[in-house]
Design a protein around this motif. Structure first.
Motif, PDB file in Angstrom:
ATOM      1  N   TYR A  89     100.977 -16.002  23.431  1.00 57.33           N
ATOM      2  CA  TYR A  89     102.150 -15.259  23.120  1.00 57.33           C
ATOM      3  C   TYR A  89     101.495 -13.919  22.757  1.00 57.33           C
ATOM      4  O   TYR A  89     102.325 -12.786  23.031  1.00 57.33           O
ATOM      5  N   GLU A  96     102.149 -10.238  24.584  1.00 57.75           N
ATOM      6  CA  GLU A  96     102.979  -8.963  23.818  1.00 57.75           C
ATOM      7  C   GLU A  96     102.086  -7.738  23.549  1.00 57.75           C
ATOM      8  O   GLU A  96     102.532  -6.821  23.465  1.00 57.75           O
ATOM      9  N   TRP A 148     107.245  -7.539  14.629  1.00 55.74           N
ATOM     10  CA  TRP A 148     106.755  -8.155  15.454  1.00 55.74           C
ATOM     11  C   TRP A 148     106.842  -9.651  15.380  1.00 55.74           C
ATOM     12  O   TRP A 148     106.490 -10.330  14.290  1.00 55.74           O
ATOM     13  N   HIS A 149     107.270 -10.497  16.390  1.00 54.46           N
ATOM     14  CA  HIS A 149     107.189 -11.998  16.500  1.00 54.46           C
ATOM     15  C   HIS A 149     107.800 -12.467  15.229  1.00 54.46           C
ATOM     16  O   HIS A 149     107.245 -13.373  14.602  1.00 54.46           O
TER      17      HIS A 149
END
Length: 137
Positions: free
Chosen positions: A24, A28, A125-126
């Protein structure tokens, strides 16, 4: 996350961990901005293999090249940090993606008392995986 990595564009970096979070993270990141990206894993059987399009290396083979290591493992973050924190003294930045602040402070009191710079901050983020805090060691 990309904003905090901008100063490493053009550099060689490493991501410690080869699990789903690393996939992931790679998806990204603006990976084309880095000179090279290496994956790190402590299992000897994985060394030399390619995962997510990147070579899994032994940290000792690349430590002179890399300017940044991102620890991409929630379960083993502290263990990995303890294993590689000597590289910080060799001008390699270490970013821990997850943080249990109480556990870090308890287990890394030695790190704090030796004058290492620790910054705690949130991030967008995330959100699902990134906990309330992020530690940049």
């Amino acid at each position: 996350m990309n904003k905090s990595l901008e100063k490493y564009y053009g550099c060689e970096i490493a991501i410690y961990g080869i699990g789903q979070h690393t996939k992931y993270l790679i998806d990204e990141m603006l990976i084309d901005k880095f000179k090279n990206i290496y994956l790190l894993d402590n299992r000897i059987a994985n060394l030399g293999k390619i995962k997510y399009g990147f070579k899994i290396c032994d940290i000792n083979d690349i430590k002179e090249k890399i300017k940044l290591i991102i620890i991409s493992s929630q379960t083993y973050e502290i263990e990995i940090f303890n294993r590689i924190n000597h590289l910080k003294r060799e001008n390699t930045k270490i970013i821990c993606m997850y943080l249990n602040i109480d556990k870090i402070i308890k287990e890394k009191k030695e790190c704090l008392t030796k004058g290492f710079s620790i910054n705690i901050g949130g991030g967008n983020w995330h959100k699902k995986r990134l906990e309330k805090y992020r530690l940049v060691c």
